[in-house]
Motif scaffolding. Structure first.
Motif, mmCIF file in Angstrom:
data_model
loop_
_atom_site.group_PDB
_atom_site.id
_atom_site.type_symbol
_atom_site.label_atom_id
_atom_site.label_comp_id
_atom_site.label_asym_id
_atom_site.label_seq_id
_atom_site.Cartn_x
_atom_site.Cartn_y
_atom_site.Cartn_z
ATOM 1 N N GLU A 194 0.818 -1.374 -0.110
ATOM 2 C CA GLU A 194 -0.797 -0.168 0.313
ATOM 3 C C GLU A 194 0.880 1.242 0.336
ATOM 4 O O GLU A 194 1.734 1.267 0.801
ATOM 5 C CB GLU A 194 -0.676 0.105 1.336
ATOM 6 C CG GLU A 194 -2.274 -0.821 1.068
ATOM 7 C CD GLU A 194 -2.815 -0.779 0.668
ATOM 8 O OE1 GLU A 194 -3.706 0.931 -0.208
ATOM 9 O OE2 GLU A 194 -3.599 -1.823 -0.631
ATOM 10 N N PRO A 195 -0.144 2.242 -0.786
ATOM 11 C CA PRO A 195 1.593 3.394 -0.604
ATOM 12 C C PRO A 195 0.908 4.522 0.661
ATOM 13 O O PRO A 195 0.056 4.168 1.212
ATOM 14 C CB PRO A 195 0.971 3.673 -1.884
ATOM 15 C CG PRO A 195 -0.979 3.232 -2.141
ATOM 16 C CD PRO A 195 -0.530 2.536 -1.355
ATOM 17 N N LEU A 196 2.034 5.027 1.168
ATOM 18 C CA LEU A 196 2.158 5.802 1.564
ATOM 19 C C LEU A 196 1.072 7.325 2.383
ATOM 20 O O LEU A 196 1.586 7.700 0.826
ATOM 21 C CB LEU A 196 3.548 6.444 2.067
ATOM 22 C CG LEU A 196 4.743 5.572 3.164
ATOM 23 C CD1 LEU A 196 5.889 5.939 4.013
ATOM 24 C CD2 LEU A 196 3.738 4.588 4.645
ATOM 25 N N HIS A 197 0.544 7.219 2.142
ATOM 26 C CA HIS A 197 -0.113 8.613 2.623
ATOM 27 C C HIS A 197 -0.304 9.239 3.722
ATOM 28 O O HIS A 197 0.070 8.729 4.826
ATOM 29 C CB HIS A 197 -2.403 8.381 2.685
ATOM 30 C CG HIS A 197 -2.623 7.878 0.799
ATOM 31 N ND1 HIS A 197 -1.834 8.672 -0.276
ATOM 32 C CD2 HIS A 197 -3.374 6.603 0.520
ATOM 33 C CE1 HIS A 197 -2.135 7.416 -1.200
ATOM 34 N NE2 HIS A 197 -2.479 5.917 -0.521
ATOM 35 N N THR A 198 0.180 10.570 3.860
ATOM 36 C CA THR A 198 -0.025 11.674 4.785
ATOM 37 C C THR A 198 -0.895 11.668 6.315
ATOM 38 O O THR A 198 -2.511 11.047 5.403
ATOM 39 C CB THR A 198 -0.277 13.269 4.811
ATOM 40 O OG1 THR A 198 -1.082 13.247 3.670
ATOM 41 C CG2 THR A 198 1.115 13.312 3.974
ATOM 42 N N ARG A 199 -1.297 11.259 7.129
ATOM 43 C CA ARG A 199 -1.561 11.586 8.443
ATOM 44 C C ARG A 199 -1.921 12.551 9.302
ATOM 45 O O ARG A 199 -0.103 12.349 10.466
ATOM 46 C CB ARG A 199 -2.079 10.634 9.031
ATOM 47 C CG ARG A 199 -3.466 9.846 9.706
ATOM 48 C CD ARG A 199 -3.447 9.145 10.734
ATOM 49 N NE ARG A 199 -4.995 9.238 11.472
ATOM 50 C CZ ARG A 199 -5.395 8.477 11.059
ATOM 51 N NH1 ARG A 199 -5.931 8.139 10.207
ATOM 52 N NH2 ARG A 199 -6.739 9.122 12.776
ATOM 53 N N VAL A 200 -2.060 13.526 10.151
ATOM 54 C CA VAL A 200 -1.776 14.253 10.765
ATOM 55 C C VAL A 200 -1.808 14.262 12.097
ATOM 56 O O VAL A 200 -2.846 12.874 12.823
ATOM 57 C CB VAL A 200 -2.537 15.500 10.554
ATOM 58 C CG1 VAL A 200 -1.830 16.647 11.764
ATOM 59 C CG2 VAL A 200 -2.485 16.336 9.080
ATOM 60 N N VAL A 201 -1.136 13.860 12.738
ATOM 61 C CA VAL A 201 -1.039 13.494 14.487
ATOM 62 C C VAL A 201 -0.204 14.845 14.752
ATOM 63 O O VAL A 201 0.124 15.825 15.052
ATOM 64 C CB VAL A 201 0.244 12.935 14.720
ATOM 65 C CG1 VAL A 201 0.206 12.384 16.224
ATOM 66 C CG2 VAL A 201 -0.268 11.485 14.085
ATOM 67 N N LEU A 202 -1.449 15.583 15.790
ATOM 68 C CA LEU A 202 -1.832 17.019 16.510
ATOM 69 C C LEU A 202 -2.001 16.584 18.205
ATOM 70 O O LEU A 202 -2.771 16.258 18.238
ATOM 71 C CB LEU A 202 -2.757 17.323 16.522
ATOM 72 C CG LEU A 202 -3.472 18.992 16.575
ATOM 73 C CD1 LEU A 202 -2.217 19.257 16.480
ATOM 74 C CD2 LEU A 202 -4.498 19.284 16.257
ATOM 75 N N LEU A 203 -0.302 16.707 18.333
ATOM 76 C CA LEU A 203 0.478 16.741 19.741
ATOM 77 C C LEU A 203 0.035 17.961 20.355
ATOM 78 O O LEU A 203 0.302 19.734 19.759
ATOM 79 C CB LEU A 203 1.597 16.136 20.106
ATOM 80 C CG LEU A 203 1.827 14.908 19.265
ATOM 81 C CD1 LEU A 203 3.441 14.493 19.433
ATOM 82 C CD2 LEU A 203 1.022 14.364 19.831
ATOM 83 N N ARG A 204 -1.070 18.206 21.506
ATOM 84 C CA ARG A 204 -1.669 19.809 22.084
ATOM 85 C C ARG A 204 -1.433 19.950 22.858
ATOM 86 O O ARG A 204 -1.424 18.973 24.126
ATOM 87 C CB ARG A 204 -3.058 20.239 21.932
ATOM 88 C CG ARG A 204 -2.945 20.311 20.107
ATOM 89 C CD ARG A 204 -4.546 20.558 20.177
ATOM 90 N NE ARG A 204 -4.395 22.444 20.586
ATOM 91 C CZ ARG A 204 -5.783 22.683 21.590
ATOM 92 N NH1 ARG A 204 -6.520 21.732 21.068
ATOM 93 N NH2 ARG A 204 -5.987 23.951 21.288
ATOM 94 N N ASP A 205 -0.424 20.699 24.089
ATOM 95 C CA ASP A 205 -0.072 20.807 25.310
ATOM 96 C C ASP A 205 -0.677 22.515 25.049
ATOM 97 O O ASP A 205 -1.146 23.420 24.616
ATOM 98 C CB ASP A 205 1.321 20.791 25.917
ATOM 99 C CG ASP A 205 1.328 21.471 27.259
ATOM 100 O OD1 ASP A 205 0.347 20.860 27.922
ATOM 101 O OD2 ASP A 205 2.645 22.160 27.585
ATOM 102 N N ARG A 206 -1.375 23.058 26.128
ATOM 103 C CA ARG A 206 -1.689 24.520 26.971
ATOM 104 C C ARG A 206 -0.463 25.594 26.193
ATOM 105 O O ARG A 206 -0.011 25.514 26.376
ATOM 106 C CB ARG A 206 -2.125 24.889 28.591
ATOM 107 C CG ARG A 206 -3.381 23.940 28.776
ATOM 108 C CD ARG A 206 -3.364 24.001 29.938
ATOM 109 N NE ARG A 206 -2.017 23.773 30.813
ATOM 110 C CZ ARG A 206 -1.811 22.535 31.340
ATOM 111 N NH1 ARG A 206 -3.188 21.632 30.723
ATOM 112 N NH2 ARG A 206 -0.635 22.487 32.150
ATOM 113 N N PRO A 207 -1.457 26.845 24.774
ATOM 114 C CA PRO A 207 -0.321 27.557 24.638
ATOM 115 C C PRO A 207 -0.389 28.623 25.862
ATOM 116 O O PRO A 207 -1.415 28.924 26.179
ATOM 117 C CB PRO A 207 -1.494 28.214 23.379
ATOM 118 C CG PRO A 207 -2.047 26.796 23.454
ATOM 119 C CD PRO A 207 -1.996 26.280 24.274
#
Length: 378
Positions: free
Chosen positions: A308-321
């Motif tokens: 299978e080809p690689l497709h992008t996936r966003v991983v959003l890591l959030r702390d308090r800005p």
């Protein structure tokens, strides 16, 4: 390819985990407690510094040392400049690496040395150079190591590295293993607390250990994927190119460590960037060859034997800005506008160190699950 069935087979995971990676992740809280005790026994709690150092320099080799330097920069960078001394050499072997102090380093600066090996002659030479320049030197290294012998005594302070509660890990993975980071990082937190550069009292370090324990309970191999945030993230990242987008002061180094550990443990590429700069930096990847719907070749070709080809996936890591402003909504809009899936992680309420510990623990577990499931499939 990822063998997702392995994620919900604890016995099979244990058999695949020949390097003790899951145990290392589960024992991170215990490592923090042991490391904090070693720091106190070494005399850090009784230090009476005359003032803050002009600059903090940090040297070491491997993924753990890079992660420690990045984390300390995020936590203490506003109180004193923090700079990592990068090694040079013809090979990544302990005997081939060399470190050199910057020309301006002197008696008002602090050198921190962290290593899970301790046999690097270049680090011993660096300590000698710092001694001649008048720099204060503090090291975290294995109890029985040439580096400890080179530094211990008049040349500086050495804190013994906290070992695993039930035996050492495979040396091959010690630099990237989840427990190693905390074994090296915790004594430096105690030291920087005494220097007034970070807030990491004994009580707060206990809170970090407790948060790591609770996260290990949620992410352990016996917990099913549907209620296990680390297994869920590992499954979501199968056959994807993770774009790790971070927001908040401490989330940045966590995201960069996650990308580094994914590459080192599981051989998976990942890109990390901080919001909002991540949006223009990675925006073209959401619309190019790695986009979710990208398939530039013949639609009717036989794909049975093709990966299978690689497709992008966003991983959003959030702390308090710190300023209360957030680019998370813009990040979601950009990703979903290109049909790109998003995985989000945000820690529970607590101190900044506890939030940091939770994000590190979940991503470390996810990287381990990806490594084990991928190797079993191979």
């Amino acid at each position: 390819m990822l063998d997702e069935s392995l994620l919900d087979a604890p016995d099979a995971l244990a058999r695949a985990d020949r390097r003790g990676l899951l145990r290392g992740a589960a024992e991170a809280g215990a490592r923090v407690r042991t490391a904090a005790r070693h720091a106190a026994e070494a005399g850090i709690a009784g230090l009476n510094p005359e003032g803050r150092p002009r600059a903090v320099l940090l040297a070491g080799s491997g993924t753990a040392a890079a992660g420690v330097a990045d984390l300390i920069t995020a936590l203490a960078g506003a109180s004193a400049p923090v700079a990592r001394i990068h090694p040079t050499g013809v090979a990544p072997a302990a005997g081939a690496l060399r470190w050199a102090l910057p020309g301006w380093a002197g008696s008002v600066d602090l050198l921190l040395i962290v290593t899970a090996d301790g046999s690097e002659p270049g680090l011993s030479l660096l300590a000698e150079q710092a001694y001649r320049r008048g720099c204060s030197v503090v090291a975290v290294a294995p109890r029985q190591s040439p580096l400890r012998e080179a530094i211990d005594g008049a040349r500086g302070l050495v804190v013994p590295m906290a070992t695993a509660p039930y035996g050492e890990y495979d040396a091959e993975t010690s630099a990237a293993g989840p427990g190693t980071l905390w074994a090296l990082f915790t004594p430096l937190l105690a030291l920087l607390d005494r220097l007034g550069l970070v807030t990491a009292s004994a009580q707060e370090l206990q809170g970090v250990a407790d948060r790591l324990d609770r996260t290990a309970e949620r992410c352990g191999p016996a917990i099913a994927t549907y209620s296990n945030p680390a297994k869920t993230l590992a499954a979501e990242l199968a056959d994807s190119l993770p774009l790790v987008w971070t927001e908040g002061d401490t989330a940045g180094p966590v995201g960069r460590r996650f990308a580094a550990v994914l590459a080192e443990l599981s051989g998976r590429p990942a890109l990390a960037a901080e919001l909002p700069e991540a949006l223009p930096a990675h925006g073209a990847l959401l619309a190019g060859a790695f986009a979710a719907g990208a398939d530039p070749d013949d639609f009717f070709r036989d794909r049975v034997e093709e990966p299978e080809p690689l497709h992008t996936r966003v991983v959003l890591l959030r702390d308090r800005p710190s300023d209360g402003l957030s680019a998370a909504s813009a990040a979601r809009e950009l990703a979903l506008g290109h049909d790109t899936a998003i995985s989000e992680l945000e820690p529970d309420d607590g101190t900044a160190l506890e939030a940091l510990a939770e994000l590190l623990a979940v991503t470390d577990f996810a990287a381990v699950y990806l490594a084990l499931a991928s190797s079993a499939r191979a």
